[in-house]
Design a protein around this motif. Structure first.
Motif, mmCIF file in Angstrom:
data_model
loop_
_atom_site.group_PDB
_atom_site.id
_atom_site.type_symbol
_atom_site.label_atom_id
_atom_site.label_comp_id
_atom_site.label_asym_id
_atom_site.label_seq_id
_atom_site.Cartn_x
_atom_site.Cartn_y
_atom_site.Cartn_z
ATOM 1 N N SER A 15 0.827 -1.159 0.072
ATOM 2 C CA SER A 15 0.116 -0.060 0.226
ATOM 3 C C SER A 15 0.882 1.096 -0.039
ATOM 4 O O SER A 15 0.423 2.342 -0.332
ATOM 5 N N ARG A 16 2.410 1.273 0.296
ATOM 6 C CA ARG A 16 2.743 2.475 0.433
ATOM 7 C C ARG A 16 4.254 1.925 0.050
ATOM 8 O O ARG A 16 4.824 0.954 -0.117
ATOM 9 N N GLY A 17 5.324 3.193 -0.117
ATOM 10 C CA GLY A 17 7.000 2.841 -0.211
ATOM 11 C C GLY A 17 7.095 1.952 -1.254
ATOM 12 O O GLY A 17 6.706 1.681 -2.470
ATOM 13 N N ILE A 18 8.202 1.095 -0.729
ATOM 14 C CA ILE A 18 8.833 0.070 -1.729
ATOM 15 C C ILE A 18 7.783 -0.984 -2.441
ATOM 16 O O ILE A 18 7.758 -1.422 -3.509
ATOM 17 N N GLY A 19 7.041 -1.359 -1.350
ATOM 18 C CA GLY A 19 5.872 -2.337 -1.726
ATOM 19 C C GLY A 19 4.954 -1.841 -2.718
ATOM 20 O O GLY A 19 4.625 -2.652 -3.997
ATOM 21 N N GLU A 20 4.479 -0.705 -2.625
ATOM 22 C CA GLU A 20 3.688 0.072 -3.856
ATOM 23 C C GLU A 20 4.385 -0.104 -5.142
ATOM 24 O O GLU A 20 3.833 -0.360 -6.195
ATOM 25 N N ALA A 21 5.779 0.358 -5.081
ATOM 26 C CA ALA A 21 6.467 0.331 -6.238
ATOM 27 C C ALA A 21 6.469 -0.991 -6.854
ATOM 28 O O ALA A 21 6.585 -1.030 -8.353
ATOM 29 N N ILE A 22 7.046 -1.818 -6.150
ATOM 30 C CA ILE A 22 6.911 -3.393 -6.607
ATOM 31 C C ILE A 22 5.473 -3.915 -7.210
ATOM 32 O O ILE A 22 5.414 -4.467 -8.446
#
Ligand code: NAP
Length: 248
Positions: A15-22
């Protein structure tokens, strides 16, 4: 052909940060993406809406990565819906920084549960479906501080070092089944997690980075794309540092 065409991927903490970019990178490369979040439901729904409108198949599920039963239910649901899991990215993580002298048992336990037990929870549940599917790629997000430690982060560094030992062991157990498992060790990345650091600490870190800047989340996602795709088909049990040369 896109790099993750016909692949089903799960990303924890998308939902945010690195995970969202992935999530964005995997969706753009043709994967069906299921991502989890802890509490940011509005944000998760907005990501799903946007990517679905662009033609991607993306699903967000609230699921506490620290809970063994929640992980069991999550993987059951994904396999029930999509038939398989090709890529798992264990990305969800938290910090509860404090000097050891002041660190509470709660700060230790929360970090261990969200960062390390979560990796066990999810990985254990994908082993069977991946073996049945005759392959898979598990990517565990560690950190450079799991390699060289950091004052004020004994809990976090220990959880990230644990991920490395876990990933190497899983790689040895499952290599003969064509299931790969690697750890990815980002340096400092510009996200909510690093926004919490004061400017002086940030400047100190940046001066020690050969590339003299924080990473963009997308730069971590690019390495995940490589590890999740068949481009890395002969790579397992490794720790890939994406740290601007910090870990050199
Ligand atoms: P972030 O911006 O704080 O985002 C954390 C994500 O994890 C959010 O989506 C959050 O969901 C989710 N999450 C937290 N606890 C969870 C739980 N128990 N169950 C499910 N989801 C959970 O963090 P980030 O900076 O992108 O970091 C992502 C990963 O990279 C972490 O493992 C972190 O340790 C690692 N890392 C980060 C850096 C860095 O400099 N930022 C460097 C090295 C490694 P909600 O939005 O619902 O809270």
């Amino acid at each position: 052909m896109k790099l993750l065409e016909n692949k089903v991927a799960i990303v924890t903490g998308g939902s945010r940060g690195i995970g969202e970019a992935i999530v964005r990178k995997f969706a753009a490369n043709g994967a069906v993406v299921v991502f989890t979040y802890h509490s940011s439901s509005d944000r998760a729904n907005a990501i799903v809406e946007e990517l679905t409108a662009d033609g991607s198949q993306v699903l967000a599920l609230q699921s506490d990565a620290a809970s063994f039963t929640a992980a069991e239910e999550l993987i059951k649901e994904v396999v029930g819906k999509f038939g398989k899991v090709d890529v798992l990215v264990n990305n969800a993580g938290i910090t509860r920084d404090n000097l050891l002298l002041r660190m509470s048992e709660q700060q230790w336990d929360e970090v261990m549960s969200a960062n390390l037990k979560s990796v066990f929870n999810l990985t254990k549940q994908v082993v069977r479906p991946m073996m049945k599917n005759r392959g898979g790629s598990i990517i565990n997000i560690s950190s450079v501080v799991g390699v060289f430690g950091n004052a004020g982060q004994a809990n976090y560094s220990a959880s990230k070092a644990g991920i490395i030992g876990f990933s190497k062991s899983v790689a040895k157990e499952l290599g003969s089944r064509n299931v790969r498992c690697n750890a990815l060790a980002p340096g400092f990345v510009g996200t909510d997690m690093t926004d919490a650091l004061d400017d002086k600490t940030k400047e100190g870190f940046i001066s020690a980075i050969p590339l003299r800047r924080l990473a963009e989340s997308e730069e971590i996602a690019n390495a995940c794309l490589f590890l999740g795709s068949d481009l890395s088909s002969y790579i397992t049990g490794q720790v890939l540092s994406v740290c601007g040369g910090m870990n050199t």
